[in-house]
Write an enzyme that holds these catalytic residues in place. Sequence first.
Site, mmCIF file in Angstrom:
data_model
loop_
_atom_site.group_PDB
_atom_site.id
_atom_site.type_symbol
_atom_site.label_atom_id
_atom_site.label_comp_id
_atom_site.label_asym_id
_atom_site.label_seq_id
_atom_site.Cartn_x
_atom_site.Cartn_y
_atom_site.Cartn_z
ATOM 1 N N HIS A 46 -4.660 -10.677 -126.690
ATOM 2 C CA HIS A 46 -4.012 -11.833 -127.299
ATOM 3 C C HIS A 46 -4.687 -13.146 -126.896
ATOM 4 C CE1 HIS A 46 -1.580 -11.501 -123.491
ATOM 5 N NE2 HIS A 46 -1.645 -12.811 -123.536
ATOM 6 N N ASP B 57 -3.896 -4.273 -125.060
ATOM 7 C CA ASP B 57 -3.967 -5.714 -124.819
ATOM 8 C C ASP B 57 -5.152 -6.074 -123.917
ATOM 9 O OD1 ASP B 57 -3.350 -8.359 -124.934
ATOM 10 O OD2 ASP B 57 -1.538 -8.242 -123.711
ATOM 11 N N SER C 103 -1.575 -17.213 -116.932
ATOM 12 C CA SER C 103 -2.112 -16.140 -116.104
ATOM 13 C C SER C 103 -2.506 -14.915 -116.912
ATOM 14 C CB SER C 103 -1.109 -15.745 -115.019
ATOM 15 O OG SER C 103 0.069 -15.229 -115.609
#
Length: 1027
Positions: free
Chosen positions: A119, A150, A232
């Site tokens: 993402h 991801d 983060s």
Amino acid sequence: MDLNGDAGAKRKRSSIVPAERPAKHLKPESSALTPGDSTPANGTVYDIEDEDDASRLLPIGPAQADSPEWQATIEEVVKSVVSIHFCQTCSFDTELSMSSQATGFVVDAERGYILTNRHVVCPGPFWGYCIFDNHEECDVRPVYRDPVHDFGILKFDPKAIRYMNLTELKLQPDAARVGSEIRVVGNDAGEKLSILSGVISRLDRNAPEYGEGYSDFNTNYIQAAAAASGGSSGSPVVNIDGHAIALQAGGRADGAATDYFLPLDRPLRALECIRRGEPVTRGTIQTQWILKPFDECRRLGLTPEWEATVRKAAPTETSMLVAEIILPEGPADGKLEEGDVLLQVNGELLTQFIRLDDILDSSVGQTVRLLVQRGGQDVEIECQVGDLHAITPDRFVTVAGGTFHDLSYQQSRLYAIATRGVYVCEAAGSFKLENTLSGWLIDSVDKRPTRNLDEFVEVMKTIPDRSRVVISYRHIRDLHTRGTSIVYIDRHWHPKMRLAVRNDETGLWDFSDLADALPALPPVPRKADFIQLDGVSQPAASEIVRSFVRVSCTMPLKLDGYPQAKKTGFGLVVDAEKGLVVVSRAIVPYDLCDINITVADSIIVNAKVVFLHPLQNYTIIQYDPSLVQAPVQSAKLSTEYIKQGQDTIFVGFNQNFRIVVAKTAVTDITTVSIPANASAPRYRAINLDAVTVDTGLSGQCSNGVLIGEDGVVQALWLNYLGERTPSSHKDVEYHLGFATPSLLPVVSKIQQGVMPELRILNMESYVVQMSQARIMGVSEEWIEKVTQANPSRHQLFMVRKVDCPPAGFDNMADTFQEGDILLTLDGQLITRVSELDVMYDKEFLEALIVRNGQEMRIQVPTVPTADLETDRAVVFCGAVLQKPHHAVRQQISKLHSEIYVSARSRGSPSYQYGLSPTNFITAVNGVPTPDLDRFVKEVSKIPDNTYFRLRAVTFDNVPWVVTMKKNDHYFPMSEYLKDPSQPCGWRTVSHNKSKHKDGIAPDAANLNPDAMEQGYDGASDIEPEAE
């Protein structure tokens, strides 16, 4: 169609309310806040469902000083961690265009590979840069983004880092164990570097669900207590040996110290394939599996014999894979069923996602054998393994203002539908449907099916400009409801149909033109008749129906602070022979637009702007009456001002565009100025006598008229765009009457073929009563004259604000000042707004005023209104630049330059680097740029992908400097220039002629007005009316 509910995915619902769900750890780009500015967060926030078992968390106590071993480890790790600043330039698949920050870490220092989240790498067009620990910066480009999991890989040039020795982190996925102490090193909360400690509590968590955006699946996640937050995402999770054992992905958003990490097995495999120059094969049978514990599997029919076999073969396992979603028309459709417990694949006992991925990824195009248990019965099936990359979009098409691609596997899995269809990822321009930005599936266009993107392109190639075609569509959240609409195909503001294809070699998306627009067909005269009002006792109301037309205005670019890209209302025909219509300026705010007029709910014709009044909130537009074969009637306008208490008939149009009638009376006529919008100046009516009436319909109807029993129009009922409320961020709209005598002089001139060239006093005034006037120094003699001149309202006008003069001009001494009380203009006592009309025809006026308690005569200049309207706009790096419009001059005390930032696009350099709307640009690389000509000349010298400096001044007079990087590939500079010789009245020019030799500005997502913001409180929340 209700499109505001939860995603209709086939998965269990979480008991956790959305506000308590976890979120991905993107850090919305702060946009380098300018002094005195409060630029909004502009990243995308994803809520995710949670399946935490609090008893399994291992929270840690207050942070203790790290041991020498950890300190040594961290000192080495931070050299490999980078802060990533990135943009997705246009909406694509599950993501809207955005600017944000995240983290990554170097996994191959020699080749320049950085591992981060999928993402972050973005499914669509990406541009960004990374900053190393020593604050060296270099560009990054995507090399790989996984279709499902991801993670993604970025590439940078190692030679660009000159002042530090590059180091890499070793990926060691097998080192992740429950109870292991870990550190998360990254750009937490947008800080350059944060180090968070935690302890791994689970290795077998199902992938978190991120609501309606991108979600990972078909993998386990690692859970720990670390309390990471925005920025983060992509951080390495390291052990005391300094090895990366997981990848930070998401965490709880409700304050709980719980984070979710992606195991590194699949990222390690992808990295090794890329190092060897091999494709990263990804296989799928279009089935989502989830881990379920043995007790749930037993309820699904797992037999004791198979449970014993599994527990013996894998003593530490506590769960098995169960089919959750099987996509229709996929390889497993009709073979697998939801609730099937997976036992074996190709004869191998299997309980983990990693091994399942291994088998599928190495079997693309081949057949696999699956043994599942269904209700206690063994079922063996064979499935053809498909290519996961083939059902992941890597191209999109922009046409008529919208952006389209094939439906993705991500969206199909989320809603459990077949992976086919044309998906609208940016619903704008002609395809802005029901005020929803994305999520539409186009089933047919112009009565022809569009089963995939190729079919859609072929259909769109055949549709001429300005055509109206029927489209059939559904929203992905509500596939039960099929919508049908007629859309106006715009191929003049958006002349190109462009195909963008992802290029993994360069990291860019390559653009090509598919087809030029077909010219518009010549309009054909049409016949129609008007409705008859049933049950209405006022004959005058029945007649006035023939003087109303519906007006729809579409703007291809946001200018002048106007918050919308489309507005619809009603106008009054004042000359049927010439096709002249008066409409609110809140509907037609400027002339860079398309105007369509609907007559008798039957005939649609184009119109153009003839006149824009600078103060009184009306626009006069004109259509071709030869195309309308209907009994349109010119409204008779009253020459006498309507009075308080006078009986009248209210005729208006409600929110459903239905006409309503009420007999009423005038309650008040008050001098008003519409409140200014603090966040972004925009057109508003000032120095206005507003009529209000005693009927509740007046608040429900934005357009209409007040008429007498004789059918003469006494006042127009108009909508006025007001301020945006700070609390709700919604635009206020006022509904007020405007007396027709003020309109007559302008209409008369236009009917005579003379374009009014009005002049106005450059000031805003408000009413003062005699008690106030006396205190401020108005003599008793003048107070007596006021009471005699205006018996109904004893008032004078005080100057509230003097408009700012053009840049480079000081305030002239012989002009109004704030606080002046106006007595006379050219010898005429001024007690009514209408008496200010003397200003329209004179270059100078002799004014008698009271200033600081003293009467004095001054000669005040008037301003030509032709200079107030916008006639040029430059789109540069995603920012819309224009000469400061009239509303800016009304609200500011000094113009710092003739370059005003009117709007900016999401995902653009202007957004990324913080060039905010309402700023003024005064210099480029130290060279003064007082106007747009000089600005265009200077920025044209700047090479692509190069940093430059802009000196800017905020609306509150605070100077600052912004550094930006030019991006001609996604955001080429273009101009809109007013040109009466053009059919649209404007022409577009590209300054990127090396790539667009025809000189026409490219159709790019950055020119989508719905992706633009105009103030520090974001875009408008007023919803445009449905057609």
